[in-house]
Motif scaffolding. Structure first.
Motif, PDB file in Angstrom:
ATOM      1  N   LYS A 136      -0.056   1.012 -17.570  1.00  0.00           N
ATOM      2  CA  LYS A 136       0.133   2.448 -17.327  1.00  0.00           C
ATOM      3  C   LYS A 136      -1.003   3.022 -16.490  1.00  0.00           C
ATOM      4  CE  LYS A 136       2.793   3.198 -21.568  1.00  0.00           C
ATOM      5  NZ  LYS A 136       2.848   3.885 -22.885  1.00  0.00           N
ATOM      6  N   ILE A 137      -2.232   2.633 -16.824  1.00  0.00           N
ATOM      7  CA  ILE A 137      -3.388   3.142 -16.069  1.00  0.00           C
ATOM      8  C   ILE A 137      -3.357   2.638 -14.634  1.00  0.00           C
ATOM      9  CG2 ILE A 137      -5.909   3.135 -15.945  1.00  0.00           C
ATOM     10  CD1 ILE A 137      -5.949   2.881 -18.996  1.00  0.00           C
ATOM     11  N   VAL A 138      -3.064   1.353 -14.479  1.00  0.00           N
ATOM     12  CA  VAL A 138      -3.062   0.754 -13.146  1.00  0.00           C
ATOM     13  C   VAL A 138      -1.964   1.370 -12.272  1.00  0.00           C
ATOM     14  CG1 VAL A 138      -2.616  -1.378 -11.899  1.00  0.00           C
ATOM     15  CG2 VAL A 138      -4.149  -1.403 -13.847  1.00  0.00           C
ATOM     16  N   CYS A 139      -0.794   1.638 -12.830  1.00  0.00           N
ATOM     17  CA  CYS A 139       0.302   2.216 -12.044  1.00  0.00           C
ATOM     18  C   CYS A 139      -0.030   3.630 -11.571  1.00  0.00           C
ATOM     19  CB  CYS A 139       1.592   2.211 -12.857  1.00  0.00           C
ATOM     20  SG  CYS A 139       2.338   0.575 -13.057  1.00  0.00           S
ATOM     21  N   VAL A 140      -0.662   4.412 -12.433  1.00  0.00           N
ATOM     22  CA  VAL A 140      -1.060   5.765 -12.022  1.00  0.00           C
ATOM     23  C   VAL A 140      -2.071   5.700 -10.877  1.00  0.00           C
ATOM     24  CG1 VAL A 140      -2.217   7.874 -12.765  1.00  0.00           C
ATOM     25  CG2 VAL A 140      -0.553   6.786 -14.266  1.00  0.00           C
ATOM     26  N   MET A 141      -3.056   4.809 -11.003  1.00  0.00           N
ATOM     27  CA  MET A 141      -4.043   4.652  -9.936  1.00  0.00           C
ATOM     28  C   MET A 141      -3.385   4.138  -8.650  1.00  0.00           C
ATOM     29  SD  MET A 141      -7.255   3.033 -12.042  1.00  0.00           S
ATOM     30  CE  MET A 141      -8.217   2.910 -10.539  1.00  0.00           C
ATOM     31  N   LEU A 142      -2.415   3.250  -8.799  1.00  0.00           N
ATOM     32  CA  LEU A 142      -1.732   2.718  -7.624  1.00  0.00           C
ATOM     33  C   LEU A 142      -1.016   3.818  -6.856  1.00  0.00           C
ATOM     34  CD1 LEU A 142      -0.573   0.465  -5.838  1.00  0.00           C
ATOM     35  CD2 LEU A 142       1.223   0.144  -7.548  1.00  0.00           C
ATOM     36  N   TRP A 143      -0.336   4.695  -7.561  1.00  0.00           N
ATOM     37  CA  TRP A 143       0.375   5.769  -6.889  1.00  0.00           C
ATOM     38  C   TRP A 143      -0.581   6.728  -6.185  1.00  0.00           C
ATOM     39  CZ3 TRP A 143       5.326   6.932  -5.669  1.00  0.00           C
ATOM     40  CH2 TRP A 143       6.319   6.105  -6.199  1.00  0.00           C
ATOM     41  N   LEU A 144      -1.698   7.035  -6.830  1.00  0.00           N
ATOM     42  CA  LEU A 144      -2.670   7.934  -6.207  1.00  0.00           C
ATOM     43  C   LEU A 144      -3.265   7.312  -4.942  1.00  0.00           C
ATOM     44  CD1 LEU A 144      -4.519   9.315  -9.372  1.00  0.00           C
ATOM     45  CD2 LEU A 144      -2.790  10.464  -7.979  1.00  0.00           C
ATOM     46  N   LEU A 145      -3.672   6.052  -5.044  1.00  0.00           N
ATOM     47  CA  LEU A 145      -4.263   5.383  -3.887  1.00  0.00           C
ATOM     48  C   LEU A 145      -3.231   5.182  -2.776  1.00  0.00           C
ATOM     49  CD1 LEU A 145      -6.502   2.698  -5.652  1.00  0.00           C
ATOM     50  CD2 LEU A 145      -7.229   4.835  -4.574  1.00  0.00           C
ATOM     51  N   SER A 146      -1.987   4.915  -3.154  1.00  0.00           N
ATOM     52  CA  SER A 146      -0.943   4.743  -2.140  1.00  0.00           C
ATOM     53  C   SER A 146      -0.670   6.043  -1.396  1.00  0.00           C
ATOM     54  CB  SER A 146       0.341   4.225  -2.789  1.00  0.00           C
ATOM     55  OG  SER A 146       0.140   2.960  -3.383  1.00  0.00           O
ATOM     56  N   CYS A 147      -0.720   7.157  -2.107  1.00  0.00           N
ATOM     57  CA  CYS A 147      -0.538   8.453  -1.438  1.00  0.00           C
ATOM     58  C   CYS A 147      -1.659   8.696  -0.429  1.00  0.00           C
ATOM     59  CB  CYS A 147      -0.494   9.575  -2.472  1.00  0.00           C
ATOM     60  SG  CYS A 147       1.004   9.604  -3.491  1.00  0.00           S
ATOM     61  N   VAL A 148      -2.880   8.384  -0.828  1.00  0.00           N
ATOM     62  CA  VAL A 148      -4.010   8.545   0.094  1.00  0.00           C
ATOM     63  C   VAL A 148      -3.861   7.604   1.291  1.00  0.00           C
ATOM     64  CG1 VAL A 148      -6.508   8.331   0.338  1.00  0.00           C
ATOM     65  CG2 VAL A 148      -5.537   9.331  -1.743  1.00  0.00           C
ATOM     66  N   PHE A 149      -3.500   6.362   1.002  1.00  0.00           N
ATOM     67  CA  PHE A 149      -3.357   5.367   2.061  1.00  0.00           C
ATOM     68  C   PHE A 149      -2.258   5.764   3.050  1.00  0.00           C
ATOM     69  CE2 PHE A 149      -1.412   1.448   3.697  1.00  0.00           C
ATOM     70  CZ  PHE A 149      -2.513   0.844   4.270  1.00  0.00           C
ATOM     71  N   SER A 150      -1.132   6.273   2.541  1.00  0.00           N
ATOM     72  CA  SER A 150      -0.019   6.648   3.415  1.00  0.00           C
ATOM     73  C   SER A 150      -0.311   7.918   4.196  1.00  0.00           C
ATOM     74  CB  SER A 150       1.259   6.842   2.583  1.00  0.00           C
ATOM     75  OG  SER A 150       1.598   5.655   1.892  1.00  0.00           O
ATOM     76  N   ALA A 151      -1.251   8.725   3.719  1.00  0.00           N
ATOM     77  CA  ALA A 151      -1.595   9.967   4.414  1.00  0.00           C
ATOM     78  C   ALA A 151      -2.651   9.770   5.490  1.00  0.00           C
ATOM     79  CB  ALA A 151      -2.076  11.015   3.416  1.00  0.00           C
ATOM     80  N   VAL A 152      -3.206   8.565   5.590  1.00  0.00           N
ATOM     81  CA  VAL A 152      -4.263   8.315   6.581  1.00  0.00           C
ATOM     82  C   VAL A 152      -3.782   8.583   8.004  1.00  0.00           C
ATOM     83  CG1 VAL A 152      -5.678   6.497   7.614  1.00  0.00           C
ATOM     84  CG2 VAL A 152      -5.584   6.742   5.135  1.00  0.00           C
ATOM     85  N   PRO A 153      -2.594   8.104   8.429  1.00  0.00           N
ATOM     86  CA  PRO A 153      -2.176   8.396   9.811  1.00  0.00           C
ATOM     87  C   PRO A 153      -1.946   9.877  10.092  1.00  0.00           C
ATOM     88  CG  PRO A 153      -0.938   6.543   8.922  1.00  0.00           C
ATOM     89  CD  PRO A 153      -1.664   7.165   7.777  1.00  0.00           C
ATOM     90  N   ILE A 154      -1.747  10.690   9.057  1.00  0.00           N
ATOM     91  CA  ILE A 154      -1.504  12.119   9.269  1.00  0.00           C
ATOM     92  C   ILE A 154      -2.797  12.850   9.591  1.00  0.00           C
ATOM     93  CG2 ILE A 154      -0.628  14.236   8.210  1.00  0.00           C
ATOM     94  CD1 ILE A 154       1.225  12.555   6.527  1.00  0.00           C
ATOM     95  N   PHE A 155      -3.873  12.492   8.896  1.00  0.00           N
ATOM     96  CA  PHE A 155      -5.134  13.212   9.041  1.00  0.00           C
ATOM     97  C   PHE A 155      -6.179  12.437   9.842  1.00  0.00           C
ATOM     98  CE2 PHE A 155      -3.158  14.508   5.027  1.00  0.00           C
ATOM     99  CZ  PHE A 155      -3.022  15.869   5.249  1.00  0.00           C
ATOM    100  N   ALA A 156      -5.858  11.213  10.232  1.00  0.00           N
ATOM    101  CA  ALA A 156      -6.837  10.410  10.958  1.00  0.00           C
ATOM    102  C   ALA A 156      -6.830  10.776  12.432  1.00  0.00           C
ATOM    103  CB  ALA A 156      -6.542   8.921  10.769  1.00  0.00           C
ATOM    104  N   ASP A 157      -7.622  10.041  13.197  1.00  0.00           N
ATOM    105  CA  ASP A 157      -7.684  10.231  14.634  1.00  0.00           C
ATOM    106  C   ASP A 157      -6.334   9.895  15.259  1.00  0.00           C
ATOM    107  OD1 ASP A 157      -8.532   8.833  17.513  1.00  0.00           O
ATOM    108  OD2 ASP A 157      -9.648  10.653  17.001  1.00  0.00           O
ATOM    109  N   MET A 158      -6.107  10.402  16.471  1.00  0.00           N
ATOM    110  CA  MET A 158      -4.823  10.211  17.118  1.00  0.00           C
ATOM    111  C   MET A 158      -4.553   8.765  17.512  1.00  0.00           C
ATOM    112  SD  MET A 158      -3.184  13.020  17.099  1.00  0.00           S
ATOM    113  CE  MET A 158      -3.905  13.239  15.479  1.00  0.00           C
ATOM    114  N   ASN A 159      -5.532   7.877  17.361  1.00  0.00           N
ATOM    115  CA  ASN A 159      -5.285   6.458  17.611  1.00  0.00           C
ATOM    116  C   ASN A 159      -4.408   5.839  16.540  1.00  0.00           C
ATOM    117  OD1 ASN A 159      -6.722   6.226  19.999  1.00  0.00           O
ATOM    118  ND2 ASN A 159      -8.664   5.963  18.934  1.00  0.00           N
ATOM    119  N   LEU A 160      -4.131   6.564  15.472  1.00  0.00           N
ATOM    120  CA  LEU A 160      -3.248   6.102  14.401  1.00  0.00           C
ATOM    121  C   LEU A 160      -2.388   7.268  13.970  1.00  0.00           C
ATOM    122  CD1 LEU A 160      -2.491   3.784  12.461  1.00  0.00           C
ATOM    123  CD2 LEU A 160      -4.186   4.694  10.871  1.00  0.00           C
TER     124      LEU A 160
END
Length: 686
Positions: free
Chosen positions: A421-445
């Motif tokens: 349960k703990i690992v799944c909650v952390m996975l979802w949070l980290l995945s949201c951050v990871f998937s949002a990287v191209p939105i807020f990162a430099d235009m090279n991504l």
């Protein structure tokens, strides 16, 4: 970083407004060949099409230097130098030719780059690239583009190729007298064409399309081109339409496709709709069963719930997004740009608009207009989120199974469930951050449209994102599955010893772990099978140099069309992974199967569901009755009267039996009267 980008963009606008010359600074555009497709400035795009940039999300590199503006370096060229008039100033003709040639070659698939405009500009500027293009014909992919090259490179060849067809069309539509049209030259023939009276099949003829471009009221600024490379099964579609057709008939890529292309796309959209429906239903059942059944409470149930939520995201967002993307790509009408206001010279137009009573328009149909940036970023986020959560959930579940099989005495089910349960909650949070990287990162991504049904990350760091989000965890999961299988066989004898010693409770738990491990291996295998097709397609695209649309000089049209179709099918196969887990659980897990059966009985017992089911059955029955009645009418009026008996005045049907089908359905049953031969009276002559 965002503040720096905004500051750079403001500096660019200020430099443009005040008209900095070469002594004050230059604007350097990063348009190297490796990143030309996705990283060329939107501002450069606007300059090419003479419209204000409305998308500031594209990559632009500003470099203000106290050095003279070199006249033969396209990377240091100020594009404003190319807009001073119909023809640039003498020192800037060559760099402007190089700049626009490279720009069109890398972005011709973006929707608002026209081959007619490109060749007309090279011809007007007397660029050396025109001679090269006439010999090489880089973009001669279809019959239409072949005729465009003939129009600008060898007009006599165009006339020889199309004058017979144009004369026939003029005769059929009675634009000119037949004898007069045979004596008319090309100019009189094209001026007699009226697109309002020409049928759509003839408007799709390449000869008619290029003839309408050659009219006095046609040409650049009065013409619309639609180049759509991402058409599955049929490949590149490239057509041109005159001003009236473009503004009055709402032309789209769908209207220019043949029946086979339309059928393939329609079937694909139907499959996507069914896939979305089945994904939502199946994963909703999985969430209900594993969330309510006490006998299924364990660590694997937690991982399966996480996986079901990720698959549910695919069903709610990704599957429908594929349908929407195909609708936007193929069905939405492509229109010309906004009207060019007078005076043209004041706007810095480089078109020779010399007809004061004719309305001209900018180029239109850009992908940035069809797919807004916010939509692409949102859909890319959810698509990436579903994939990342799915593969990492399988990896974590594989680790849990390996520990349970390899170390059965040290493995605690209750502790493993809490950790899951703990690992799944952390996975979802980290995945949201990871998937949002191209939105807020430099235009090279960034997230952009990759095909007619796929939005993904592109840029210099896209490969790193793919490795971290899919490839590495998938390889780890496969290795863990192999180790789990080997460990399961190794400890098979130990489990038999436990059963022999009559430790039934522990034996049941160990057998449960073994069955869960096998179920997980099936899940990993199904996921691997689904991912294998797009991975192979991506690898083939990376290794091949003939399937990249942004490199037209090395493009092999047949290979590129085949790659587009395989990419289309591989994305559909990848998305079906969100459905297979339900059938695996239903096959491997008796408790899950019993829970699904109980859920179905509960739903059937609901009065509202029963009434809805009865209504659906009645609708189906009415549809069948209407179909049967239509069949009877068709058969009734298709009976031939081949011979007549004069004695009884009855027509005898000798070729086929008159078959009447009567269906009377009621709640008591059904009555069918089949294959009844009916005499038909001979009608009296009037």
């Amino acid at each position: 970083m965002n503040a720096l980008c905004s500051y750079s963009f403001v500096i660019t606008i200020v430099a443009i407004c005040v008209g900095r010359d070469s002594s004050e600074g230059t604007i350097e555009y990063n348009i190297n060949t490796t990143s030309a497709l996705y990283n060329v400035s939107r501002y450069a795009n606007a300059i090419y099409n003479k419209e204000a940039p409305n998308d500031t999300s594209s990559h632009i590199t500003v470099n203000l230097e106290k050095t003279p503006d070199p006249s033969h370096n396209t990377k240091r060229l100020n594009p404003l130098r190319c807009r001073t008039g119909p023809v640039p100033e003498e020192p800037y003709i060559r760099p402007c030719c190089d700049y626009y040639y490279d720009l069109f070659s890398s972005r011709w698939t973006d929707g608002n780059y026209y081959l007619t405009t490109f060749l007309e500009r090279l011809q007007r500027w007397n660029c050396t690239q025109l001679h090269t293009e006439c010999e090489r014909q880089t973009f001669s992919f279809t019959k239409f583009t072949e005729l465009v090259y003939q129009r600008f490179c060898n007009p006599n060849e165009l006339i020889t190729s199309c004058i017979s067809y144009i004369r026939d069309a003029i005769t059929r539509y009675q634009f000119l007298d037949s004898e007069y049209s045979k004596q008319s030259n090309w100019t009189l023939l094209v001026e007699s064409l009226n697109s309002d009276m020409i049928s759509w099949p003839d408007l799709l003829s390449p000869c008619v399309q290029i003839a309408l471009f050659d009219r006095q009221d046609g040409g650049v600024g009065r013409y619309l081109e639609i180049a759509e490379p991402f058409v599955p099964y049929c490949g590149l579609q490239w057509n041109g339409f005159d001003y009236r057709t473009a503004t009055e008939k709402n032309v789209s890529p769908w209207m220019a496709m043949n029946v086979g292309c339309k059928a393939g796309i329609g079937i694909g959209m139907l499959v996507m709709g069914l896939g979305s429906l089945f994904t939502i239903i199946c994963n909703s059942i999985i969430l209900y069963v594993f969330g309510t059944a006490r006998t299924l409470k364990n660590s694997q149930a937690t991982y399966k719930i996480s996986l079901a939520v990720a698959d549910l995201t695919i069903g709610i967002v990704v599957w429908p997004n594929m349908i929407v993307m195909q609708y936007l790509t193929f069905f939405i009408p492509r229109s010309m740009g906004s009207v060019i206001l007078r005076p043209y010279i004041y706007e810095g137009s480089n078109y020779p608009f010399d007809k004061p009573n004719v309305t001209y328009r900018y180029s239109g149909g850009s992908f940035t207009d069809i797919f807004p940036s916010d939509y692409s970023q949102a859909m890319g986020f959810f698509s990436n989120l579903g994939i990342v959560v799915s593969v990492y959930t399988l990896m974590l579940a594989s680790i849990d199974r390996l520990l349970a099989i390899a170390f059965p005495m040290k493995y605690s089910r209750h502790r493993a469930e809490k950790i899951a349960k703990i690992v799944c909650v952390m996975l979802w949070l980290l995945s949201c951050v990871f998937s949002a990287v191209p939105i807020f990162a430099d235009m090279n991504l960034r997230y952009t449209v990759l095909s007619s049904i796929l939005i993904g990350a592109t840029g210099e760091a896209a490969l790193i994102l793919l490795l971290i989000g899919l490839v590495v965890p998938l390889i780890i999961t496969l290795i863990l599955s192999v180790l789990t299988f080997l460990s399961s066989r190794k400890h098979a004898r130990n489990r038999r010893d436990i059963i022999a010693s009559q430790q039934r409770n522990h034996a049941y738990e160990r057998d449960l772990e073994r069955r869960l491990a096998r179920t997980l291996i099936l899940m990993v295998g199904a996921y691997t099978f689904s991912v294998l097709a797009p991975v192979c397609c991506s690898v083939a695209g990376l290794l091949s140099t003939t399937t990249t649309w942004s490199d037209p000089k090395n493009l092999n049209l047949a290979a590129a069309n085949a790659y587009t179709t395989s990419e289309y099918l591989s994305v559909i196969i990848l998305s079906t992974n969100s459905i297979w887990n339900f059938f695996i659980y239903n096959w491997r897990n008796k408790a899950f199967r019993d829970s699904v059966t109980l859920l179905r009985k509960r739903i059937n017992s609901k009065p509202g569901f029963r009434h809805a089911l009865i209504a659906i059955r009645r609708l189906i029955s009415m549809a069948r009755s209407a179909k049967s009645y239509t069949t009877v009418q068709i058969r009734r009026y298709s009976v031939p009267f081949l011979s007549t008996s004069m004695s009884n005045n009855v027509a005898t049907v000798s070729s086929e039996v008159y078959v009447a089908t009567f269906q009377q359905r009621s709640s008591m049953g059904s009555v069918n009267v089949l294959d009844k031969e009916c005499p038909v009276q001979n009608p009296q002559p009037e």
